[in-house]
Design a protein around this motif. Sequence first.
Motif, PDB file in Angstrom:
ATOM      1  N   VAL A  43       0.843  -1.195   0.000  1.00 11.29           N
ATOM      2  CA  VAL A  43       0.000   0.000   0.000  1.00 11.29           C
ATOM      3  C   VAL A  43       0.883   1.252   0.000  1.00 11.29           C
ATOM      4  N   PRO A  44       0.611   2.209  -0.907  1.00  7.51           N
ATOM      5  CA  PRO A  44       1.437   3.427  -0.959  1.00  7.51           C
ATOM      6  C   PRO A  44       1.255   4.279   0.293  1.00  7.51           C
ATOM      7  N   GLN A  45       2.341   4.908   0.711  1.00  2.62           N
ATOM      8  CA  GLN A  45       2.316   5.766   1.895  1.00  2.62           C
ATOM      9  C   GLN A  45       2.181   7.231   1.484  1.00  2.62           C
ATOM     10  N   GLY A  46       2.008   8.075   2.476  1.00  2.00           N
ATOM     11  CA  GLY A  46       1.710   9.481   2.221  1.00  2.00           C
ATOM     12  C   GLY A  46       2.808  10.231   1.500  1.00  2.00           C
ATOM     13  N   ASP A  47       4.070   9.778   1.608  1.00  2.00           N
ATOM     14  CA  ASP A  47       5.154  10.517   0.960  1.00  2.00           C
ATOM     15  C   ASP A  47       5.186  10.302  -0.548  1.00  2.00           C
ATOM     16  N   GLY A  48       4.367   9.358  -1.047  1.00  2.00           N
ATOM     17  CA  GLY A  48       4.291   9.129  -2.484  1.00  2.00           C
ATOM     18  C   GLY A  48       5.418   8.305  -3.058  1.00  2.00           C
ATOM     19  N   LYS A  49       6.387   7.937  -2.228  1.00  4.07           N
ATOM     20  CA  LYS A  49       7.518   7.158  -2.765  1.00  4.07           C
ATOM     21  C   LYS A  49       7.930   6.016  -1.841  1.00  4.07           C
ATOM     22  N   SER A  50       6.979   5.516  -1.073  1.00  2.61           N
ATOM     23  CA  SER A  50       7.253   4.329  -0.267  1.00  2.61           C
ATOM     24  C   SER A  50       5.978   3.519  -0.135  1.00  2.61           C
ATOM     25  N   TYR A  51       6.141   2.243   0.149  1.00  5.67           N
ATOM     26  CA  TYR A  51       5.011   1.321   0.276  1.00  5.67           C
ATOM     27  C   TYR A  51       5.183   0.505   1.550  1.00  5.67           C
ATOM     28  N   GLN A  52       4.058   0.073   2.082  1.00  3.54           N
ATOM     29  CA  GLN A  52       4.072  -0.783   3.265  1.00  3.54           C
ATOM     30  C   GLN A  52       3.245  -2.022   2.970  1.00  3.54           C
ATOM     31  N   GLU A  53       3.735  -3.181   3.419  1.00  6.49           N
ATOM     32  CA  GLU A  53       2.980  -4.411   3.200  1.00  6.49           C
ATOM     33  C   GLU A  53       1.670  -4.337   3.966  1.00  6.49           C
ATOM     34  N   GLY A  54       0.563  -4.536   3.242  1.00  8.05           N
ATOM     35  CA  GLY A  54      -0.733  -4.406   3.868  1.00  8.05           C
ATOM     36  C   GLY A  54      -1.503  -5.701   3.982  1.00  8.05           C
ATOM     37  N   HIS A  55      -1.084  -6.723   3.239  1.00  8.91           N
ATOM     38  CA  HIS A  55      -1.858  -7.969   3.235  1.00  8.91           C
ATOM     39  C   HIS A  55      -0.963  -9.062   2.658  1.00  8.91           C
ATOM     40  N   CYS A  56      -0.909 -10.196   3.338  1.00  7.76           N
ATOM     41  CA  CYS A  56      -0.119 -11.332   2.844  1.00  7.76           C
ATOM     42  C   CYS A  56      -1.043 -12.520   2.652  1.00  7.76           C
ATOM     43  N   MET A  57      -1.044 -13.091   1.457  1.00  7.67           N
ATOM     44  CA  MET A  57      -1.959 -14.169   1.119  1.00  7.67           C
ATOM     45  C   MET A  57      -1.195 -15.468   0.887  1.00  7.67           C
ATOM     46  N   TYR A  76     -17.834  -8.783  -5.100  1.00  3.42           N
ATOM     47  CA  TYR A  76     -16.505  -8.394  -4.631  1.00  3.42           C
ATOM     48  C   TYR A  76     -16.254  -6.948  -5.056  1.00  3.42           C
ATOM     49  N   PRO A  77     -16.733  -5.980  -4.283  1.00  2.00           N
ATOM     50  CA  PRO A  77     -16.667  -4.564  -4.684  1.00  2.00           C
ATOM     51  C   PRO A  77     -15.242  -4.033  -4.822  1.00  2.00           C
ATOM     52  N   ASN A  78     -14.269  -4.681  -4.211  1.00  2.00           N
ATOM     53  CA  ASN A  78     -12.874  -4.258  -4.362  1.00  2.00           C
ATOM     54  C   ASN A  78     -12.102  -5.128  -5.351  1.00  2.00           C
ATOM     55  N   GLY A  79     -12.836  -5.961  -6.093  1.00  2.00           N
ATOM     56  CA  GLY A  79     -12.181  -6.849  -7.034  1.00  2.00           C
ATOM     57  C   GLY A  79     -11.535  -8.023  -6.321  1.00  2.00           C
ATOM     58  N   ALA A  92      -8.170 -17.278  -5.833  1.00  2.00           N
ATOM     59  CA  ALA A  92      -8.697 -15.912  -5.852  1.00  2.00           C
ATOM     60  C   ALA A  92      -8.805 -15.413  -4.418  1.00  2.00           C
ATOM     61  N   TYR A  93      -8.325 -14.182  -4.173  1.00  2.00           N
ATOM     62  CA  TYR A  93      -8.284 -13.626  -2.833  1.00  2.00           C
ATOM     63  C   TYR A  93      -9.024 -12.291  -2.768  1.00  2.00           C
ATOM     64  N   SER A  94      -9.662 -12.071  -1.637  1.00  2.00           N
ATOM     65  CA  SER A  94     -10.177 -10.746  -1.307  1.00  2.00           C
ATOM     66  C   SER A  94      -9.217 -10.145  -0.290  1.00  2.00           C
ATOM     67  N   LEU A  95      -9.471  -8.909   0.100  1.00  2.00           N
ATOM     68  CA  LEU A  95      -8.605  -8.266   1.084  1.00  2.00           C
ATOM     69  C   LEU A  95      -9.035  -8.579   2.515  1.00  2.00           C
ATOM     70  N   GLU A  96     -10.092  -9.386   2.659  1.00  2.00           N
ATOM     71  CA  GLU A  96     -10.602  -9.689   3.999  1.00  2.00           C
ATOM     72  C   GLU A  96      -9.938 -10.892   4.639  1.00  2.00           C
ATOM     73  N   SER A  97      -9.264 -11.704   3.844  1.00  2.00           N
ATOM     74  CA  SER A  97      -8.693 -12.941   4.397  1.00  2.00           C
ATOM     75  C   SER A  97      -7.382 -13.267   3.701  1.00  2.00           C
ATOM     76  N   PRO A  98      -6.437 -13.890   4.424  1.00  2.00           N
ATOM     77  CA  PRO A  98      -5.189 -14.316   3.793  1.00  2.00           C
ATOM     78  C   PRO A  98      -5.348 -15.599   2.996  1.00  2.00           C
ATOM     79  N   LEU A  99      -6.490 -16.256   3.136  1.00  2.00           N
ATOM     80  CA  LEU A  99      -6.735 -17.512   2.428  1.00  2.00           C
ATOM     81  C   LEU A  99      -7.674 -17.267   1.249  1.00  2.00           C
ATOM     82  N   PRO A 100      -7.594 -18.094   0.221  1.00  2.00           N
ATOM     83  CA  PRO A 100      -8.404 -17.850  -0.977  1.00  2.00           C
ATOM     84  C   PRO A 100      -9.902 -17.977  -0.718  1.00  2.00           C
ATOM     85  N   VAL A 101     -10.667 -17.138  -1.421  1.00  2.00           N
ATOM     86  CA  VAL A 101     -12.127 -17.243  -1.320  1.00  2.00           C
ATOM     87  C   VAL A 101     -12.629 -18.375  -2.218  1.00  2.00           C
TER      88      VAL A 101
END
Length: 800
Positions: A43-57, A76-79, A92-101
């Motif tokens: 996920v991009p951070q506020g400085d526009g030039k760094s990212y942080q891991e937000g989800h591991c599947m 799946y409104p977020n794809g 196939a994964y959603s952002l709600e779970s680390p395991l496949p839907v």
Amino acid sequence: MSSYKLSCTLSGHEMDVRAVAAAIHPDGAIVTGSRDRTTRLWVPQGDGKSYQEGHCMSGHNNFISAICIMPPSDKYPNGLIVTGSNDNNINAYSLESPLPVFTLEGHANTVCTLAAGKFGTLLSGSWDTTAKVWLNQRNVMTLKGHEAAVWAVALMPTQGLMLTGSADKNIKLWRAGKCERTFTGHSDCVRALAILSEIEFLSASNDTTVRRWLTTGECTHQYHGHTNFIYSISVLPNGQDFVTSGEDRTVRVWQGGENTQTLTLPAQSVWCVATLINGDIVTGSSDGMARVYTSNPDRVGSSEALDLYNKQLASFTMPAKAQAFGGIKMEDLPGKKDLDKPGTRDGQTKLVRNGDIVEAFSWSAADGEWTKIGDVVGDTDSEARPSTSRVMYEGKEYDYVFDVDIEEGKTPLKLPYNISDDPWRAAQTFIHKHDLSQYYLEQVANFIVDNTKGVTLGGPPVVDAVDPFTGAGRYIPGSTADPNLPQIGSGGSGPSDPFTGGSRYMPAAMGASGAAPQVQTGVQQPAVNNHTPSNPFFPKTSIVRFDTANPQAMLGKVKEFNDVIDASMQMNEETFGILQSFVNVTGDGTQGDSPTSQQLDVLWRLLQWPTDKVFPAIDILRLAIRHPAVNQHYCNTKDGEEFLSHLLGLASPSSPPANRMLVFRTLCNTFAQQDGRQLMATKMDNILSTVSESVAIKNKNMNIAMATLLLNFAVELHTSNDVEAKSQCLSVVSTMVASEPDAEASFRLLVAMGTLMTGDDNSVAIVRSLDVLAYVSKLAASKEPAKVRDCAKLVAQMLN
């Protein structure tokens, strides 16, 4: 347009990053997939030039080879993030779970490419030579026509038109499941496709070229620049310019039909590249990193980040042959003064002599300077294996393709092999493919070992080292080697050979293939006495585990047995779900989440099943016992005795061989945590008695498991002053050596013996009294495997 520079590095994967994609949600996010079997959202951070891991599947049993993003839908409104893997499945994964839907099954081999279309349509390509169309989680169409692996797929904007690119060098255009046109022109595998418009697309190939095509069949342009395989291509936001990546360590930017910039990375293989909506590009490479490059000055990385990147680049070591620099003669190279001359094109490579070192520089047209990209090692006589020497067979790349003569007068059979493969696994696959007798297994495996000339086998986790429970009810044990323990075929050093051979039941690899990281016991290496010559084999200071497995196959076997056992012992669906959750939580043996008491109780009940049905439960325990919470639950001072007593009962002489072998493997893994080590030390006498009862059995997998268990005891006792315990261990080791087991078991026994004798004259005297020297000398006189011979010689020297 400004030139691209490093913006940031995404560090988190443990192995090669094989796939990258721009996410739909959150805005500007990036998705990466790796050989470590995980998919990560950044996920991009506020400085526009760094990212942080937000989800591991997780959820695949083998490495990730493809990623695509499914557009948002009502459900799946977020794809969805969709991944293809070498386990032949699509998750196939959603952002709600680390395991496949959900998981799509249907391909018979690696799913290596994916493309998402409108209305939930998904197109997949596989090494099984087909492409499949999926809708609403169903395979609605299979595209057949290619003669080799389908490496690339794409969906044209016009509904119903699909493209496939293959290792047969061809591209096909499909409508309604029928091939409308075949595009020929590439001279090697087509590895990537990218859509430019409703009538134009690009293709990239192992032949080092990119081609621009009209859907009517004409190739309108060829782009030359790469010097090795091109693996990936992605179109920039303007819809016409594009970027490519490949085996020559570069990402190349193509603007207006020209290669306007070449970015060299500090990694040999740049497996993938994708463009972001803001015009930045993201790459995945063989060093386990994903990197973001930007042409926007506001998003360029800090001076510290750029300096570190340039240092990594400058210190990279390049085998001459792998970079097409073969035939280098030091005396023919210019000195660094030659760098005063400007380059003639962006990405031009120049070699210069700097003392006794050959340095490689790349010309940056944007910066008007030469940038060091590494030191060159080796020449045309070097033993380095260039990636360009890999052999294509049935659309896949291999280090070797052997001709195997099974029967005189018949055409030899082809045996493909990669140096990172398990030779026994490759042999088993070869036998299954050609419907040969199991009689040939050891012959074929030894043929591979002999003909790879001591090349280090095993390499990074071979996540393809996975053996399922087969339909015929034969569960084939496969495993991985300890990277700290020399293996057969390795010439005495480095990881390589399997823990198992070709017996009936093989838990498959949890680790990524190859060897899983080994648990360190914290034992310090003592001072070596005068009896001990310097050697790479012992003393061993870390335990050896059995980490290989296919958890889903184990659960499948549990479910199969559950249907036939006595009703009083059967699990209902809810209980089976609890077991599944337990396996998901504990299967990789890491700290992570702790299992619940309910989950632990379910496993304990499963371990009470009849002896002819209990082996999958033991195998689940083998994996789970590495987890700190599970280890503590079963091995604590209050409950450990009952637990071990039951386990040893499953390894009694009346128990089936599969149970006994798996119990010994479980005991090896019990050393992974402190509670387990303490229990093993307290009950060593009982355990060694059980091992002694099985010494006479000629079962390769069981022998290796027992030898590994004895080796782990030796590791734990190495710095101990407990002469009695060492004597007991050495007695069983010597008895087993005298039974003349197979080479791998013999090797581990020799390492155990050497470990206990190192720095301990008492242990040397004990071994001498056990009259084992004749058997050790016999092994020292053998020709192969070299590591057994060499290790035996060192043990014999200590005893003489």
